[in-house]
Design a protein around this motif. Sequence first.
Motif, short mmCIF file in Angstrom:
data_model
loop_
_atom_site.label_atom_id
_atom_site.label_comp_id
_atom_site.label_asym_id
_atom_site.label_seq_id
_atom_site.Cartn_x
_atom_site.Cartn_y
_atom_site.Cartn_z
N SER A 1 0.82 -1.21 0.00
CA SER A 1 0.00 0.00 0.00
C SER A 1 0.85 1.26 0.00
CB SER A 1 -0.93 0.02 1.22
OG SER A 1 -0.17 0.03 2.41
N SER B 1 -4.71 4.57 0.01
CA SER B 1 -5.93 4.12 0.66
C SER B 1 -6.49 2.92 -0.10
CB SER B 1 -6.97 5.24 0.66
OG SER B 1 -7.33 5.57 -0.68
N GLU C 1 -9.29 2.75 -1.49
CA GLU C 1 -9.92 3.29 -2.69
C GLU C 1 -8.89 3.49 -3.81
OE1 GLU C 1 -12.43 4.22 0.80
OE2 GLU C 1 -10.29 4.49 0.36
N ALA D 1 -0.77 8.28 6.55
CA ALA D 1 -1.69 7.23 6.10
C ALA D 1 -3.07 7.43 6.74
CB ALA D 1 -1.14 5.86 6.44
N LYS D 2 -3.08 7.76 8.03
CA LYS D 2 -4.36 7.98 8.72
C LYS D 2 -5.11 9.15 8.09
CE LYS D 2 -2.66 6.22 13.16
NZ LYS D 2 -2.25 6.59 14.54
N HIS E 1 -6.46 8.23 4.66
CA HIS E 1 -7.63 7.36 4.80
C HIS E 1 -8.88 8.19 5.11
CE1 HIS E 1 -6.18 3.26 4.35
NE2 HIS E 1 -5.11 3.56 5.07
N GLU E 2 -8.71 9.20 5.97
CA GLU E 2 -9.84 10.07 6.29
C GLU E 2 -10.28 10.86 5.06
OE1 GLU E 2 -9.96 12.38 9.88
OE2 GLU E 2 -8.43 11.13 10.82
N ASN F 1 -12.09 8.50 2.70
CA ASN F 1 -13.45 8.20 3.19
C ASN F 1 -14.39 9.36 2.90
OD1 ASN F 1 -12.79 5.67 4.21
ND2 ASN F 1 -12.35 6.43 6.27
#
Length: 200
Positions: free
Chosen positions: A62, A86, A88, A180-181, A184-185, A188
Motif C-alpha cells: 500500500s 488508501s 480506494e 496514512a491515517k 484514509h480520512e 473516506n
Amino acid sequence: LLGKQRHQVNNIPSMPWGEVPEFFASLVEETPVQLALKFLVLNPGARSKPVRFLRKADIEKSIWTVPADMMKGQKGHTRDWRTPLSPESLAIIEAAESFERNGWLFPNQSGKGVVSDASMSRLMDRRGLEYRPHGFRSSFRTWAAETGQNRDIAELSLAHKIYGKVEAAYLRTDFLDDRAKMMHEWANYVNSVQADKKSN
C-alpha cells in the motif's frame, strides 16, 4: 537596479472541498482518463505528472514510491517520495491494470504515451467546471484546515517542506503512519457520496 518587482499571483482554480465527493462519484467510466483523475483526487500530494506516469512497479503493497525525477524540486536535491495509498486508491490501481501499456497504468489512446493533463482538464471543461486537476491539492489542504487536521501532517501529505535544513538533516522520518491515517480520512470523505449510493 530595477527596484522591487510586482508580480500578480494567479491561483489555479480549485474545487471547494464540499463539492469533491459529488464530483468523485460522477466519475463512473473506467477509462484511463477518469481513473487517473480519481487517483489524483485521492492522492493530492502527487501532482499530475507522477500520477499520469504511474507504474505498477512503483507500488509495493500500500505504498507508492514516487521517483525523485517525477517530483517538483531542484534536480539533484529532490528525493524519492513515499505516499500511503488508501483502499480506494488500490481499487483504482486494480481497475487500471487492464489498460496497462509499456508499464504505464494510465496510457493514452495510442498506448505509446500516457494520458495528458489537458485531457483531464478537458473532462472538467465539458462539465462546465472552471476548476483544474492541480486544484485538488488546494481542495485537500482547505479540507484539512477546516476539519481540524494536523497542520504539519497536512503539509507533509502535500510533499511540502516544513523544516529548516538543520532540523531536516536530523529528522529521519516522513511520518508515513500519520499521513496514512489522514489520507484514509480524506479518501473516506471523498468517497462518501459514492458509498451512500452503493448502500442505497
